[in-house]
Write a protein that holds these residues in place. Sequence first.
Motif, PDB file in Angstrom:
ATOM      1  N   ALA A  20     115.597 110.043 -18.089  1.00  0.00           N
ATOM      2  CA  ALA A  20     114.212 110.218 -17.630  1.00  0.00           C
ATOM      3  C   ALA A  20     113.973 109.355 -16.394  1.00  0.00           C
ATOM      4  N   GLY A  21     113.471 109.992 -15.338  1.00  0.00           N
ATOM      5  CA  GLY A  21     113.149 109.265 -14.114  1.00  0.00           C
ATOM      6  C   GLY A  21     114.341 108.924 -13.236  1.00  0.00           C
ATOM      7  N   LYS A  22     115.522 109.424 -13.588  1.00  0.00           N
ATOM      8  CA  LYS A  22     116.739 109.123 -12.818  1.00  0.00           C
ATOM      9  C   LYS A  22     117.174 110.342 -12.007  1.00  0.00           C
ATOM     10  N   TRP A  23     118.172 110.124 -11.176  1.00  0.00           N
ATOM     11  CA  TRP A  23     118.737 111.203 -10.371  1.00  0.00           C
ATOM     12  C   TRP A  23     119.491 112.187 -11.250  1.00  0.00           C
ATOM     13  N   SER A  24     119.711 113.370 -10.699  1.00  0.00           N
ATOM     14  CA  SER A  24     120.565 114.354 -11.359  1.00  0.00           C
ATOM     15  C   SER A  24     122.020 114.058 -11.011  1.00  0.00           C
ATOM     16  N   LEU A  25     122.917 114.733 -11.693  1.00  0.00           N
ATOM     17  CA  LEU A  25     124.342 114.604 -11.403  1.00  0.00           C
ATOM     18  C   LEU A  25     124.626 115.003  -9.953  1.00  0.00           C
ATOM     19  N   LYS A  26     124.003 116.072  -9.503  1.00  0.00           N
ATOM     20  CA  LYS A  26     124.211 116.514  -8.118  1.00  0.00           C
ATOM     21  C   LYS A  26     123.644 115.494  -7.135  1.00  0.00           C
ATOM     22  N   ASP A  27     122.508 114.888  -7.471  1.00  0.00           N
ATOM     23  CA  ASP A  27     121.942 113.835  -6.620  1.00  0.00           C
ATOM     24  C   ASP A  27     122.925 112.673  -6.486  1.00  0.00           C
ATOM     25  N   VAL A  28     123.477 112.248  -7.613  1.00  0.00           N
ATOM     26  CA  VAL A  28     124.425 111.127  -7.617  1.00  0.00           C
ATOM     27  C   VAL A  28     125.649 111.473  -6.776  1.00  0.00           C
ATOM     28  N   LEU A  29     126.164 112.679  -6.972  1.00  0.00           N
ATOM     29  CA  LEU A  29     127.360 113.070  -6.221  1.00  0.00           C
ATOM     30  C   LEU A  29     127.080 113.123  -4.723  1.00  0.00           C
ATOM     31  N   CYS A  30     125.939 113.670  -4.337  1.00  0.00           N
ATOM     32  CA  CYS A  30     125.602 113.719  -2.906  1.00  0.00           C
ATOM     33  C   CYS A  30     125.389 112.324  -2.347  1.00  0.00           C
ATOM     34  N   HIS A  31     124.819 111.438  -3.132  1.00  0.00           N
ATOM     35  CA  HIS A  31     124.652 110.038  -2.752  1.00  0.00           C
ATOM     36  C   HIS A  31     126.024 109.412  -2.443  1.00  0.00           C
ATOM     37  N   ILE A  32     126.968 109.579  -3.343  1.00  0.00           N
ATOM     38  CA  ILE A  32     128.314 109.023  -3.141  1.00  0.00           C
ATOM     39  C   ILE A  32     128.983 109.692  -1.942  1.00  0.00           C
ATOM     40  N   MET A  33     128.901 111.009  -1.878  1.00  0.00           N
ATOM     41  CA  MET A  33     129.544 111.758  -0.792  1.00  0.00           C
ATOM     42  C   MET A  33     128.993 111.348   0.565  1.00  0.00           C
ATOM     43  N   LEU A  34     127.683 111.188   0.663  1.00  0.00           N
ATOM     44  CA  LEU A  34     127.108 110.839   1.970  1.00  0.00           C
ATOM     45  C   LEU A  34     127.474 109.415   2.391  1.00  0.00           C
TER      46      LEU A  34
END
Length: 162
Positions: free
Chosen positions: A37-51
Amino acid sequence: MVAKTNKQLILEFESFISYIQSLDSLEDADWEAPLEAGKWSLKDVLCHIMLWDKYFYEEAFVKVKEGQPLTAVHQDFNEFNTNAVLYARTVTKQEAIGQFVLYRSRIIEDAASLSDEAFEQIYPDGDGNKFSIREHLRDFFPHDKHHKQQIEKYVLSVTAIQ
């Protein structure tokens, strides 16, 4: 595993690729839902790492490889991360995975092609701070590990429901 040699550092950094690829079997909806709850999604996390990988690849790794001055500068983490989450909304799960694999692989290939001397050399970044390939990889292990733990907890909760 406590990475000591340059080769071990590279292999450990590379190991995250197969882990991320293993998540492709999750449903697209599971990639879009918040990890908690209130956290990033898996895709958000992956894009964060990728960027972050993309940024350091383009502004540091390529520059080291080409013998050019580094252009990496201190980033406003909150702004960078907000932009990563916004970016995640524009790509599919497969695109996010593919881009992660692309930039992580490029970092690994460039790092592996360097001599030990170049791998460990201290370079001034765009702000004049110290940067080395070795320390960058070492510094990102805890970051990867933190997100991997979040993801693993989430995946266990999702697969327990299914």
